[in-house]
Design a protein around this motif. Structure first.
Motif, PDB file in Angstrom:
ATOM      1  N   PRO A 115       0.810  -1.221   0.000  1.00 24.43           N
ATOM      2  CA  PRO A 115       0.000   0.000   0.000  1.00 24.43           C
ATOM      3  C   PRO A 115       0.840   1.266   0.000  1.00 24.43           C
ATOM      4  CG  PRO A 115      -0.813  -1.562   1.627  1.00 24.43           C
ATOM      5  CD  PRO A 115       0.487  -2.109   1.087  1.00 24.43           C
ATOM      6  N   ALA A 116       1.967   1.252   0.688  1.00 26.09           N
ATOM      7  CA  ALA A 116       2.830   2.435   0.719  1.00 26.09           C
ATOM      8  C   ALA A 116       3.404   2.710  -0.661  1.00 26.09           C
ATOM      9  CB  ALA A 116       3.957   2.237   1.731  1.00 26.09           C
ATOM     10  N   ILE A 150      13.146  -9.386  -7.529  1.00 25.60           N
ATOM     11  CA  ILE A 150      13.287  -8.032  -6.988  1.00 25.60           C
ATOM     12  C   ILE A 150      14.764  -7.667  -6.846  1.00 25.60           C
ATOM     13  CG2 ILE A 150      12.901  -6.612  -4.920  1.00 25.60           C
ATOM     14  CD1 ILE A 150      10.171  -8.129  -4.663  1.00 25.60           C
ATOM     15  N   GLU A 151      15.557  -8.601  -6.338  1.00 27.82           N
ATOM     16  CA  GLU A 151      16.988  -8.342  -6.178  1.00 27.82           C
ATOM     17  C   GLU A 151      17.685  -8.141  -7.519  1.00 27.82           C
ATOM     18  OE1 GLU A 151      18.457 -11.574  -3.814  1.00 27.82           O
ATOM     19  OE2 GLU A 151      17.445 -10.852  -2.013  1.00 27.82           O
ATOM     20  N   ALA A 152      17.181  -8.800  -8.561  1.00 23.27           N
ATOM     21  CA  ALA A 152      17.797  -8.713  -9.883  1.00 23.27           C
ATOM     22  C   ALA A 152      17.236  -7.565 -10.722  1.00 23.27           C
ATOM     23  CB  ALA A 152      17.609 -10.031 -10.630  1.00 23.27           C
ATOM     24  N   ALA A 153      16.265  -6.845 -10.204  1.00 21.29           N
ATOM     25  CA  ALA A 153      15.639  -5.757 -10.968  1.00 21.29           C
ATOM     26  C   ALA A 153      16.678  -4.705 -11.332  1.00 21.29           C
ATOM     27  CB  ALA A 153      14.515  -5.135 -10.146  1.00 21.29           C
ATOM     28  N   GLU A 207      -0.330 -10.993  -5.262  1.00 21.78           N
ATOM     29  CA  GLU A 207      -0.429 -12.463  -5.238  1.00 21.78           C
ATOM     30  C   GLU A 207      -0.568 -12.971  -3.806  1.00 21.78           C
ATOM     31  OE1 GLU A 207       2.161 -14.850  -7.653  1.00 21.78           O
ATOM     32  OE2 GLU A 207       2.253 -13.303  -9.206  1.00 21.78           O
ATOM     33  N   MET A 208       0.143 -12.353  -2.875  1.00 23.77           N
ATOM     34  CA  MET A 208       0.052 -12.763  -1.471  1.00 23.77           C
ATOM     35  C   MET A 208      -1.350 -12.512  -0.924  1.00 23.77           C
ATOM     36  SD  MET A 208       3.629 -11.564   0.194  1.00 23.77           S
ATOM     37  CE  MET A 208       5.197 -12.172  -0.401  1.00 23.77           C
ATOM     38  N   LEU A 248       7.534  -5.136  -9.109  1.00 23.69           N
ATOM     39  CA  LEU A 248       7.587  -6.546  -8.736  1.00 23.69           C
ATOM     40  C   LEU A 248       7.090  -6.753  -7.309  1.00 23.69           C
ATOM     41  CD1 LEU A 248      10.999  -7.508 -10.348  1.00 23.69           C
ATOM     42  CD2 LEU A 248       8.766  -8.455 -10.970  1.00 23.69           C
ATOM     43  N   GLN A 249       7.443  -5.831  -6.432  1.00 23.87           N
ATOM     44  CA  GLN A 249       7.007  -5.942  -5.047  1.00 23.87           C
ATOM     45  C   GLN A 249       5.488  -5.812  -4.956  1.00 23.87           C
ATOM     46  OE1 GLN A 249       8.916  -3.144  -2.413  1.00 23.87           O
ATOM     47  NE2 GLN A 249       8.692  -4.522  -0.682  1.00 23.87           N
ATOM     48  N   MET A 250       4.912  -4.904  -5.724  1.00 27.29           N
ATOM     49  CA  MET A 250       3.455  -4.748  -5.728  1.00 27.29           C
ATOM     50  C   MET A 250       2.776  -5.974  -6.337  1.00 27.29           C
ATOM     51  SD  MET A 250       3.122  -0.689  -6.558  1.00 27.29           S
ATOM     52  CE  MET A 250       1.344  -0.732  -6.661  1.00 27.29           C
TER      53      MET A 250
END
Length: 132
Positions: A19-20, A77-80, A96-97, A89-91
């Protein structure tokens, strides 16, 4: 058990960051909501710890899916190649979570409450571990 604690921490971080990040990426800022909204019961000292067996079973089911998503997306995410791509990717992982948690029959506040209790309440941790 340490793997589950790390998993819960990473999962909560992804869920909390979603959300942030969404708010951060909007063009026009919105005024802060000072009344209502989600409150953190653990911070207020009123955390529920008397979860039903059904809630804990749903939590364990959801956590298995969360672990899979976390494992899949952490590498991405680490490879972005940019901060923007990492946020996207985090969103995506967050979405999905949320779906996994809802598919397990839970709502996000209940999932987060159990995860917080798992980390801070030995009785809850023992009950969850017994279901795994």
């Amino acid at each position: 058990m340490n793997k589950l604690l790390i998993s819960l921490t990473a999962s909560l971080a992804l869920l909390a960051a979603g959300p942030a990040l969404a708010q951060e990426s909007q063009q026009s800022p919105k005024p802060a909501n000072t009344g209502g909204g989600y409150s953190n019961p653990a911070a207020a000292g009123t955390q529920k710890t008397n979860f039903t067996d059904e809630e804990l079973k749903q939590f364990v089911e959801a956590q298995e899916g969360i672990n899979n998503i976390r494992d899949e997306y952490m590498e991405k995410i680490e490879a972005a190649d940019s901060q923007k791509k990492a946020q996207e990717l985090q969103m995506e992982a967050n979405d999905e979570m949320v779906t996994v948690i809802e598919d397990a029959g839970m709502d996000i506040p209940t999932y987060n409450s159990i995860a917080t209790a798992y980390n801070s309440e030995p009785q809850v941790r023992n009950r969850v571990d017994a279901l795994m």
